[in-house]
Design an enzyme around this catalytic site. Structure first.
Site, PDB file in Angstrom:
ATOM      1  N   GLY A 209       2.805  16.230  19.994  1.00 22.03           N
ATOM      2  CA  GLY A 209       3.962  17.003  20.464  1.00 22.03           C
ATOM      3  C   GLY A 209       4.108  16.873  21.964  1.00 22.03           C
ATOM      4  N   ASN A 210       4.899  17.751  22.547  1.00 21.09           N
ATOM      5  CA  ASN A 210       5.032  17.758  24.008  1.00 21.09           C
ATOM      6  C   ASN A 210       5.323  19.184  24.469  1.00 21.09           C
ATOM      7  OD1 ASN A 210       8.035  18.143  24.201  1.00 21.09           O
ATOM      8  ND2 ASN A 210       7.970  16.245  23.002  1.00 21.09           N
ATOM      9  N   ARG A 211       5.419  19.364  25.776  1.00 24.97           N
ATOM     10  CA  ARG A 211       5.478  20.731  26.312  1.00 24.97           C
ATOM     11  C   ARG A 211       6.896  21.288  26.452  1.00 24.97           C
ATOM     12  NH1 ARG A 211       0.953  19.488  29.870  1.00 24.97           N
ATOM     13  NH2 ARG A 211       2.358  19.280  31.635  1.00 24.97           N
TER      14      ARG A 211
END
Ligand code: CTP
Length: 400
Positions: A209-211
């Protein structure tokens, strides 16, 4: 409804000012944010404390906050904040001042510096209202595009009976609703927004995923909704509630799900904005069960995901507007310009994590907008809601 509408309520010196408290409440009940500016004469009829308490915000009536501190109140900012400047009650003197562009009160200075539409709800005695001077002033204001909420007939404070009573708060709120609906610049426009991160499964519990928090995408949705657009959001997993007034909120997890949902809806859209931080690659063979520690692979083979923005760019008709975001860790101008061209977008919004307070998971952002004709607009660090307003305004101005 008036949700997300920012109404600057101007109160001038008429006995009808007592109704302004009810009006402020009614506008807020329907979802509007209300700020109040009063003339000194209005303060004789109703206290600023009443309005400040009702609106939960200070009331403005003078150029300085306190004489000892000499703090200047920015009438320009107040005018820019508002979606509409509603002067209710508007006295005969105020109508005349508006016509002549007078600026010897804070309220009048706000009027001259505001860019939003102005609406007046006159209140005065029947003869003052019927006087040709007042009627001519109203005609002049109307010709300038000022909205006029006609006063009602009935008993007046003078004891006389006739036309001149300020319209009732409920009627003014209805009038504002209809007027916003008819004058919203994005009325009838369909807008599609991708927002938030995507999650690409490694196994049943782990993902890449990412932030991204989704805050920028949801702020864009709010900005479009405020201007009357019908907004659909395709959202990755975020901790945000649906923006009020959103037409459709499609929740997805993976880049492929986001792609499918975004492409399915693209054809009927007028504007499509890719704010989502879509994973560029995903595990080729996600495991359907949870892998135990000992079973974890040393490396994970990845394959590219499909580019939603790039696909919109290829499919778009001349009437459609496509907007992308470029998140870069360096200055990023060259990269944003090259993404604008390669994805065939109309606008590319550059935000750089090298600017403190900008980028992922912050409440603020600093953007530069590149247009396909080579123009660019650099904005200051602002809240994401304000940044969204800047972007939407830029799109509107370029296409009007
Ligand atoms: N985007 C998209 N679909 C993808 C990847 C990106 O719609 N599969 C969109 C983003 O929503 C954003 C824009 O493309 O509007 C730019 O994303 P970015 O990740 O910065 O660009 P990439 O094309 O992925 O290039 P790179 O990662 O090499 O910088």
């Amino acid at each position: 409804m008036l949700h997300e509408k920012r109404i600057l309520l101007g109160i001038t010196g008429s006995i009808a000012a007592y109704k302004s408290a009810l009006l402020a409440r009614e506008l807020q009940r329907r979802g509007a944010s209300v700020r109040v500016v009063m003339t000194k004469a209005a303060v004789d009829f109703i206290t600023p404390l009443t309005l400040a308490t009702l609106t939960n915000h200070r009331v403005y009536s003078d150029f300085t906050e306190s004489e000892e501190r000499g703090t200047w109140t920015n009438h320009v900012d107040l005018g820019l904040w508002a979606d509409a400047f509603l002067i209710a009650p508007a006295t005969a003197q105020t109508l005349s001042n508006l016509v002549h562009g007078a600026s010897d009160s804070f309220l009048l200075a706000v009027h001259l510096s505001s860019r939003c539409p102005v609406v007046v709800a006159p209140a005065m005695d029947l003869d003052m209202f019927a006087h040709p001077a007042t009627q001519q002033n109203l005609a002049t204001l109307s010709k300038r595009g000022v909205g006029i909420i006609e006063p009602e007939s009935g008993p007046l404070a003078s004891g006389l009976e006739g036309k001149g009573r300020m319209a009732e708060p409920g009627h003014i709120a209805n009038w504002m609703e209809t007027w916003f609906a008819a004058s919203a610049p994005m009325n009838g426009k369909k807008v599609l927004i991708t927002a938030g991160p995507t999650q690409e499964p490694i196994d049943a519990v782990r993902f890449i995923g990412n932030r991204s928090s989704g805050k920028m995408g949801y702020a864009m949705a709010n900005a479009f909704i405020r201007l009357g657009a019908e907004v659909t959001i395709i959202s990755g997993p975020v901790q945000l509630s649906a923006p009020k007034g959103v037409h459709e909120l499609v929740k997805v997890q993976t880049a492929q799900e986001m792609y499918d949902a975004a492409l399915l809806r693209f054809e009927s859209m007028d504007i499509a904005v890719a704010v989502a931080a879509v994973a560029d690659a995903r595990p080729v063979k996600p495991h359907s069960v949870k892998l135990h520690k000992a079973e974890l692979p040393k490396s994970i083979e990845l394959e590219p995901t499909l580019d939603i923005l790039g696909s919109w760019g290829q499919l778009k008709k001349t009437s459609q507007i496509v907007v992308g975001f470029a998140l870069e860790t360096d200055q990023g101008t060259a990269s944003a310009q090259s993404k604008l061209a390669s994805k065939n977008a109309d606008f590319m919004v550059l935000n750089s994590t090298s600017v403190s307070g900008a980028g992922f998971d912050t409440d603020t952002n600093q953007v530069t907008i590149f247009e396909k004709d080579g123009n660019s607009h650099k904005f200051d660090l602002k809240s994401k809601a304000e940044v969204a307003d800047d972007i939407v305004r830029t799109i509107l101005n370029t296409n009007n």
